[in-house]
Structure formats: structure tokens, C-alpha cells
Design a protein around this motif. Structure first.
Motif, mmCIF file in Angstrom:
data_model
loop_
_atom_site.group_PDB
_atom_site.id
_atom_site.type_symbol
_atom_site.label_atom_id
_atom_site.label_comp_id
_atom_site.label_asym_id
_atom_site.label_seq_id
_atom_site.Cartn_x
_atom_site.Cartn_y
_atom_site.Cartn_z
ATOM 1 N N ASN A 193 -2.655 4.674 -20.659
ATOM 2 C CA ASN A 193 -1.298 5.202 -20.879
ATOM 3 C C ASN A 193 -2.002 7.445 -21.488
ATOM 4 O O ASN A 193 -0.839 7.861 -21.071
ATOM 5 C CB ASN A 193 -1.030 4.914 -22.320
ATOM 6 N N ASP A 231 1.583 7.120 -19.125
ATOM 7 C CA ASP A 231 2.258 6.823 -19.813
ATOM 8 C C ASP A 231 3.435 6.013 -19.272
ATOM 9 O O ASP A 231 4.558 5.489 -19.681
ATOM 10 C CB ASP A 231 3.247 7.289 -20.810
ATOM 11 N N ILE A 232 2.970 4.059 -19.210
ATOM 12 C CA ILE A 232 3.641 3.207 -18.336
ATOM 13 C C ILE A 232 3.690 2.138 -19.009
ATOM 14 O O ILE A 232 4.392 0.482 -18.519
ATOM 15 C CB ILE A 232 3.977 3.013 -16.564
ATOM 16 N N LEU A 253 3.568 -4.155 -18.873
ATOM 17 C CA LEU A 253 2.278 -3.890 -17.738
ATOM 18 C C LEU A 253 1.060 -3.418 -18.608
ATOM 19 O O LEU A 253 0.314 -2.932 -17.424
ATOM 20 C CB LEU A 253 3.474 -2.576 -17.200
#
Length: 349
Positions: A258, A262-263, A268
Motif C-alpha cells: 500500500n 494504495d489499493i 484486494l
């Protein structure tokens, strides 16, 4: 019309779901591939096959013009579009995850300069058909305490040793020898970096170190920086050590991912290949470590470091730095003063 809907579900939805499951299982295999080009080629081929089969099923079986059939047909096309996008996105992240995370390198200039310094010894050992290399600083004569260091994802042993000599950092390790062995794929070490291969390398490095006559096996301190804090914490949970120093530590690998992109939240998170579960291994560390954490660290969130510090069963010595960016722990006077103090306190006389 109810019978038609049931037939549609049997003929199209279930086969499509089955194909999607098979494809996702194949992608688990693709994530282990070393060739990005081959991985993307197979991904494209699989998606093409899925779409062709789906279109054939629809064109052959969905005859009729009823509203339900048209609506169902539209739904199925939206479903397969969603599957296409999900698989393509997931596979892209998985195939690129190592490239965005690891930076294997070697510094030839530093390597050649290190060979001229009498206190340095180039290390090379082979264990279980795996070749590793690095450097050892002999600060003391005879059998001496050892700092076993695991660096950041852009470090190699040659550059670290050359930088420490040039900047006169070795004074802060007075009374200790200092060893750094390169991760697989870094420096002259062979292999491919991953959390598992790096953990394995750490165990083999420790086991090699304690066989040396110049290493006091009762006085080994593990030190890690950035990604290396995960390796150091793992090793500390598996072997007997005198101390553990963690600079810019994190709780788990998802925090590192991240910091780059940052996902990785919610579902995820499962796309993270290299887990680096420091918080899990910290629970098996029986000594009190020193954690050096900076409030100005732009890569490792303070919350991640604090989360890790709470996981050590015997507590931890947590020291907060104010204005130290992530790449500037090495060279900071506060960092050196605290690690030197810790090294002297844990040394077994």
C-alpha cells in the motif's frame, strides 16, 4: 418462461462460472511464472477462449425473442465483461507484484573497492544447492559478537559496506563484527526474491554464521531495515539471539504494498503475494527488541509500526524519531546512538 430461465442458467451461467473458476486456478499458476510476457500471453489466450465459448453458447442456445431471454442475455454479457475485467486486473497486479516490490541490484564499483579493505571479507557459501554471497566486517580479533543485518529492498551488501566505511558508520558497531548476505537475486546471490526465499536465506545465513570460528554464537544481534525488518523478525522467531533491532518496521507485507500503490484493502488484500507477516512471527520472539520509528516516514505508516510493537510478548523498546524520512535512517545520529546503546546493553559478557 420460468423453464426458459432455468435452462438459461443451466446452459450459460453455470458453464461460464465453471470456466471462470478454472481460469482463476490457472492464474494461481501464472503468478509463479518468471516471464511477464508469457504470463500476459496466456492471460490473453484464456480470456479469448472464455469469450469465444461463451459467445457460442449464447448464439446456439438462446433462440427466441422474449423479454426474459433478452434481459438474461444482457445480464450474461455484463457478467462476462465483469469477469474479463476482474481477471485482467487481478492477473496484471499479480504478474507485476514482484517487479513493483523488489529491486535486485549489484554495485560493481563498491564491490571492487571493498576487496581492497583489509577488514572486509567476502562471504560465499552454498547450502542445499543455493548460492549466497555477501560481506563480513571484522571489527574485532578472534571470536566476537555479531550483528547480522538484513537491508531494504534497494540495498546490496557491497554498497552498504562501502557507504558505511566512507561515512565512518562502523564506529557505532564497536565490539561487534557485522555481516550482510544478499537476498536471492541481489548482489552475487543466486535465485529469485520473495518472502519465502528471503526467509530461507536468513535461516541459512544464521546457520552458516554460527559455524564460523570468529563468531560468538551466544552474542548474535539481528538487525533489519525496511523490508528487512520482516526477514529479521522471522529469523528472531526461529533462532536463539541476544537482540533484535528494527529500523522502519511494519506489521505485514500489505502495508508495504500500500505504500507503493494504495489499493490493497478489503478483498484486494488477497492479491498480495509476499505476506511478510511480521506481526505473526513477533509473537514467537522471546527477547525485547529495539524499534526505531520515524513520524516523518513517508512509506511505513506509524500505525503499522505501533501495531507490530504491541505484538512482542516481552514488550519492545520503541523510539520515535521526528524528522527522518524513510531513506535516511542510515546516517542519522539519533538512530546510531540508540542502536549503539542497545548493542552494548544486550551484549553477553
Amino acid at each position: 418462461m420460468g423453464e426458459k430461465t432455468e435452462n438459461v442458467l443451466k446452459k450459460y451461467v453455470l458453464p461460464t462460472c465453471f470456466m471462470c473458476v478454472i481460469t482463476l486456478l490457472i492464474f494461481l499458476y501464472l503468478t509463479e511464472m518468471k516471464s511477464l510476457a508469457l504470463g500476459f500471453l496466456l492471460m490473453a489466450l484464456l480470456l479469448f477462449i472464455i469469450n469465444v465459448l461463451f459467445r457460442l453458447l449464447v448464439s446456439k442456445g438462446m433462440k427466441g425473442t422474449s423479454i426474459i431471454t433478452k434481459t438474461t442475455k444482457g445480464f450474461l454479457f455484463l457478467f462476462i465483461l465483469f469477469v474479463n475485467l476482474t481477471i485482467a486486473f487481478s492477473a496484471t497486479i499479480l504478474l507485476f507484484s514482484d517487479e513493483m516490490f523488489f529491486y535486485p541490484n549489484q554495485d560493481i564499483e563498491s564491490y571492487e573497492k571493498n576487496q581492497k579493505y583489509k577488514k572486509y571479507e567476502e562471504i560465499q557459501f552454498n547450502k542445499d544447492n543455493k548460492e549466497f554471497s555477501g560481506w563480513l566486517l571484522k571489527n574485532e580479533k578472534g571470536r566476537a559478537p555479531l550483528v547480522l543485518y538484513f537491508g531494504g529492498n534497494g540495498e546490496c551488501s557491497a554498497r552498504r559496506f562501502h557507504s558505511n566505511k566512507d561515512a565512518d558508520y562502523w564506529n557505532y558497531f564497536d565490539g561487534y563484527n557485522f555481516m550482510m548476505v544478499d537476498y536471492p537475486g541481489y548482489g552475487n546471490s543466486k535465485g529469485t526474491p520473495s518472502d519465502e526465499s528471503m526467509f530461507d536465506m536468513a535461516l541459512k545465513t544464521y546457520d552458516y554464521a554460527i559455524t564460523r570460528e570468529d563468531v560468538d554464537s551466544d552474542n548474535i544481534v539481528i538487525m533489519g531495515y525496511s523490508i528487512g525488518t520482516g526477514v529479521a523478525t522471522y529469523l528472531a522467531s526461529q533462532r536463539n539471539i541476544r537482540g533484535l533491532i528494527l529500523m522502519a518496521p511494519y506489521d505485514e507485507g500489505v502495508s508495504l504494498y500500500n505504500s507503493i500503490l494504495d489499493i490493497f484493502h478489503g478483498p484486494l488484500k488477497y492479491l498480495v503475494r509476499n505476506k511478510f507477516e511480521s506481526i505473526k512471527y513477533a509473537k514467537s520472539v522471546d527477547i525485547q527488541p529495539l524499534l526505531l520509528v520515524s513520524k516523518a516516514d513517508e512509506l511505513i505508516p506509524n500505525e503499522s509500526s505501533l501495531h507490530l510493537s504491541d505484538a512482542f510478548p516481552n514488550g519492545s523498546v520503541l523510539y520515535f524519531l521526528k524528522d527522518v524520512k524513510h531513506n535516511f535512517f542510515w546516517g542519522n545520529k539519533e538512530v546510531f546512538e540508540n542502536l549503539n546503546k542497545y548493542l552494548q546493553e544486550v551484549k553477553y559478557e
